[in-house]
Scaffold this motif. Sequence first.
Motif, PDB file in Angstrom:
ATOM      1  N   ASP A   1       0.997   3.709  -2.865  1.00  0.00           N
ATOM      2  CA  ASP A   1       0.140   4.554  -3.327  1.00  0.00           C
ATOM      3  C   ASP A   1       0.539   6.111  -2.659  1.00  0.00           C
ATOM      4  O   ASP A   1      -0.340   6.749  -2.371  1.00  0.00           O
ATOM      5  CB  ASP A   1      -1.174   4.107  -2.944  1.00  0.00           C
ATOM      6  CG  ASP A   1      -1.564   2.925  -3.996  1.00  0.00           C
ATOM      7  OD1 ASP A   1      -0.954   2.807  -4.919  1.00  0.00           O
ATOM      8  OD2 ASP A   1      -2.177   2.055  -3.493  1.00  0.00           O
TER       9      ASP A   1
ATOM     10  N   GLN B   1       2.099  -4.307 -10.682  1.00  0.00           N
ATOM     11  CA  GLN B   1       1.132  -4.219 -11.880  1.00  0.00           C
ATOM     12  C   GLN B   1       0.658  -2.749 -12.048  1.00  0.00           C
ATOM     13  O   GLN B   1       0.852  -2.067 -13.084  1.00  0.00           O
ATOM     14  CB  GLN B   1      -0.029  -5.195 -12.092  1.00  0.00           C
ATOM     15  CG  GLN B   1      -0.674  -5.230 -13.126  1.00  0.00           C
ATOM     16  CD  GLN B   1      -1.873  -6.096 -13.277  1.00  0.00           C
ATOM     17  OE1 GLN B   1      -3.022  -5.850 -13.570  1.00  0.00           O
ATOM     18  NE2 GLN B   1      -1.567  -7.413 -12.956  1.00  0.00           N
ATOM     19  N   GLN B   2       0.103  -2.231 -11.042  1.00  0.00           N
ATOM     20  CA  GLN B   2      -0.468  -0.956 -11.115  1.00  0.00           C
ATOM     21  C   GLN B   2       0.463   0.136 -11.182  1.00  0.00           C
ATOM     22  O   GLN B   2       0.346   1.177 -12.062  1.00  0.00           O
ATOM     23  CB  GLN B   2      -1.143  -0.573  -9.848  1.00  0.00           C
ATOM     24  CG  GLN B   2      -2.514  -1.388  -9.617  1.00  0.00           C
ATOM     25  CD  GLN B   2      -2.865  -1.243  -8.277  1.00  0.00           C
ATOM     26  OE1 GLN B   2      -2.439  -0.753  -7.336  1.00  0.00           O
ATOM     27  NE2 GLN B   2      -4.347  -1.122  -8.053  1.00  0.00           N
TER      28      GLN B   2
ATOM     29  N   THR C   1       0.826  -1.305   0.011  1.00  0.00           N
ATOM     30  CA  THR C   1      -0.028   0.025  -0.125  1.00  0.00           C
ATOM     31  C   THR C   1       0.893   1.259   0.021  1.00  0.00           C
ATOM     32  O   THR C   1       0.511   2.446  -0.499  1.00  0.00           O
ATOM     33  CB  THR C   1      -0.888  -0.010   1.260  1.00  0.00           C
ATOM     34  OG1 THR C   1      -0.033  -0.139   2.339  1.00  0.00           O
ATOM     35  CG2 THR C   1      -2.028  -1.021   1.301  1.00  0.00           C
TER      36      THR C   1
ATOM     37  N   LEU D   1      -0.618 -11.604  -3.567  1.00  0.00           N
ATOM     38  CA  LEU D   1      -1.490 -10.953  -4.403  1.00  0.00           C
ATOM     39  C   LEU D   1      -1.397  -9.323  -4.575  1.00  0.00           C
ATOM     40  O   LEU D   1      -1.419  -8.621  -5.304  1.00  0.00           O
ATOM     41  CB  LEU D   1      -2.859 -11.322  -4.313  1.00  0.00           C
ATOM     42  CG  LEU D   1      -3.494 -12.888  -4.963  1.00  0.00           C
ATOM     43  CD1 LEU D   1      -4.650 -13.320  -4.486  1.00  0.00           C
ATOM     44  CD2 LEU D   1      -2.968 -12.976  -6.504  1.00  0.00           C
ATOM     45  N   ALA D   2      -1.612  -8.955  -2.902  1.00  0.00           N
ATOM     46  CA  ALA D   2      -1.332  -7.553  -3.031  1.00  0.00           C
ATOM     47  C   ALA D   2       0.049  -7.047  -3.326  1.00  0.00           C
ATOM     48  O   ALA D   2       0.091  -5.777  -4.155  1.00  0.00           O
ATOM     49  CB  ALA D   2      -1.429  -7.154  -1.506  1.00  0.00           C
TER      50      ALA D   2
ATOM     51  N   THR E   1       3.559  -6.779 -19.331  1.00  0.00           N
ATOM     52  CA  THR E   1       3.910  -7.943 -18.471  1.00  0.00           C
ATOM     53  C   THR E   1       5.541  -8.253 -18.696  1.00  0.00           C
ATOM     54  O   THR E   1       6.216  -8.685 -17.631  1.00  0.00           O
ATOM     55  CB  THR E   1       3.256  -9.272 -19.108  1.00  0.00           C
ATOM     56  OG1 THR E   1       3.307  -9.429 -20.527  1.00  0.00           O
ATOM     57  CG2 THR E   1       1.795  -9.272 -18.566  1.00  0.00           C
TER      58      THR E   1
ATOM     59  N   ARG F   1       1.942  -0.327 -15.181  1.00  0.00           N
ATOM     60  CA  ARG F   1       0.773   0.427 -15.940  1.00  0.00           C
ATOM     61  C   ARG F   1       0.725   1.801 -16.159  1.00  0.00           C
ATOM     62  O   ARG F   1       0.304   2.338 -17.048  1.00  0.00           O
ATOM     63  CB  ARG F   1      -0.694  -0.212 -15.388  1.00  0.00           C
ATOM     64  CG  ARG F   1      -1.317  -1.525 -15.815  1.00  0.00           C
ATOM     65  CD  ARG F   1      -2.439  -1.798 -15.278  1.00  0.00           C
ATOM     66  NE  ARG F   1      -2.698  -3.210 -15.440  1.00  0.00           N
ATOM     67  CZ  ARG F   1      -3.756  -3.622 -16.825  1.00  0.00           C
ATOM     68  NH1 ARG F   1      -3.835  -2.545 -17.707  1.00  0.00           N
ATOM     69  NH2 ARG F   1      -4.074  -4.811 -16.623  1.00  0.00           N
TER      70      ARG F   1
ATOM     71  N   SER G   1       1.835  -8.343  -6.026  1.00  0.00           N
ATOM     72  CA  SER G   1       1.659  -8.406  -7.507  1.00  0.00           C
ATOM     73  C   SER G   1       0.823  -7.342  -8.079  1.00  0.00           C
ATOM     74  O   SER G   1       1.096  -6.550  -9.042  1.00  0.00           O
ATOM     75  CB  SER G   1       1.155  -9.840  -7.796  1.00  0.00           C
ATOM     76  OG  SER G   1       1.911 -10.710  -7.438  1.00  0.00           O
ATOM     77  N   ARG G   2      -0.317  -7.072  -7.541  1.00  0.00           N
ATOM     78  CA  ARG G   2      -1.198  -5.997  -7.841  1.00  0.00           C
ATOM     79  C   ARG G   2      -0.602  -4.624  -7.940  1.00  0.00           C
ATOM     80  O   ARG G   2      -0.520  -3.814  -8.832  1.00  0.00           O
ATOM     81  CB  ARG G   2      -2.506  -5.744  -7.023  1.00  0.00           C
ATOM     82  CG  ARG G   2      -3.575  -5.011  -7.375  1.00  0.00           C
ATOM     83  CD  ARG G   2      -4.840  -5.327  -6.843  1.00  0.00           C
ATOM     84  NE  ARG G   2      -5.893  -4.394  -7.165  1.00  0.00           N
ATOM     85  CZ  ARG G   2      -6.242  -3.131  -6.429  1.00  0.00           C
ATOM     86  NH1 ARG G   2      -5.525  -2.806  -5.488  1.00  0.00           N
ATOM     87  NH2 ARG G   2      -7.230  -2.427  -7.173  1.00  0.00           N
ATOM     88  N   ALA G   3       0.158  -4.494  -6.705  1.00  0.00           N
ATOM     89  CA  ALA G   3       1.024  -3.028  -6.682  1.00  0.00           C
ATOM     90  C   ALA G   3       1.852  -2.806  -7.667  1.00  0.00           C
ATOM     91  O   ALA G   3       1.852  -1.688  -8.142  1.00  0.00           O
ATOM     92  CB  ALA G   3       1.616  -3.001  -5.138  1.00  0.00           C
TER      93      ALA G   3
END
Length: 252
Positions: A96, A145-146, A93, A138-139, A159, A149, A141-143
């Motif tokens: 962000d 990726q965001q 987190t 997962l958190a 990727t 992006r 990996s998501r961070a």
Amino acid sequence: MTKQADPSAGTSLWSKSEVRRGGRGERPSGLDRQRITAASVRLLDDRGLAGFSMRRLAAALDVTAMSLYWYVDTKDDLLELALDAVYGELEPTEADRAGEDWPEQLRRLATAYRGLLVRHPWLPALAGRYLNIGPNSLAFSRAIQQLVRRAGLPPHGVTGAIAAVLQFVHGYGTIESRFLTRIADTGLSPEEYFQRTMSLVDEVPGTAEVIGESKDIMAARGSDTVAEMLDRDFTFALDLLIAGIEALAVRG
């Protein structure tokens, strides 16, 4: 002879309920997955993968080994729990944080991942061995990726950029972890080990010549502590990757 398929292949403990029914005897009070997982991480940090067993874990928790089967089916379940638990140390987190652009956030998260690999030398052997679909994994990996992006790469390149960053950090952190573990086994400080190694290399015909060709590069890097040299190389290499992502994003 035909090899039979492993019935556990492709399964994950995250699809199972927390309390199982495989334990023998009365379920011990005060025991839960969180406590078992924390003890598993401590045992792995202390003994490594080779020294990890249900028996040793049970002894650390002061319970019988069979009582652990109230919460997990196999030793692999414990390893998957421990793997996801340490990913929780990354606090994705933080990616962000307001007022920072994506390159700075990516640098911080990548640096945190490197530190994780060094703190837990057993982690690299497990990463990728499991599905890695626990909440902390997962958190993270998501961070990542965001952040990638937000660089503005074309969709087909996202990727690849993620792989470039993660594979670099994974490789760097893994080698660093093994290097520091070897140093610790010698009883020397990192600086003493480095100097002794370089002295030995100078005595080996052929090897000394190859290393000699690189001495100007090594001198330019600086003669600070081993930790400072490792930090400097990591930071510069990561900057190169991020600069490449930025350049490709501009090209579109």
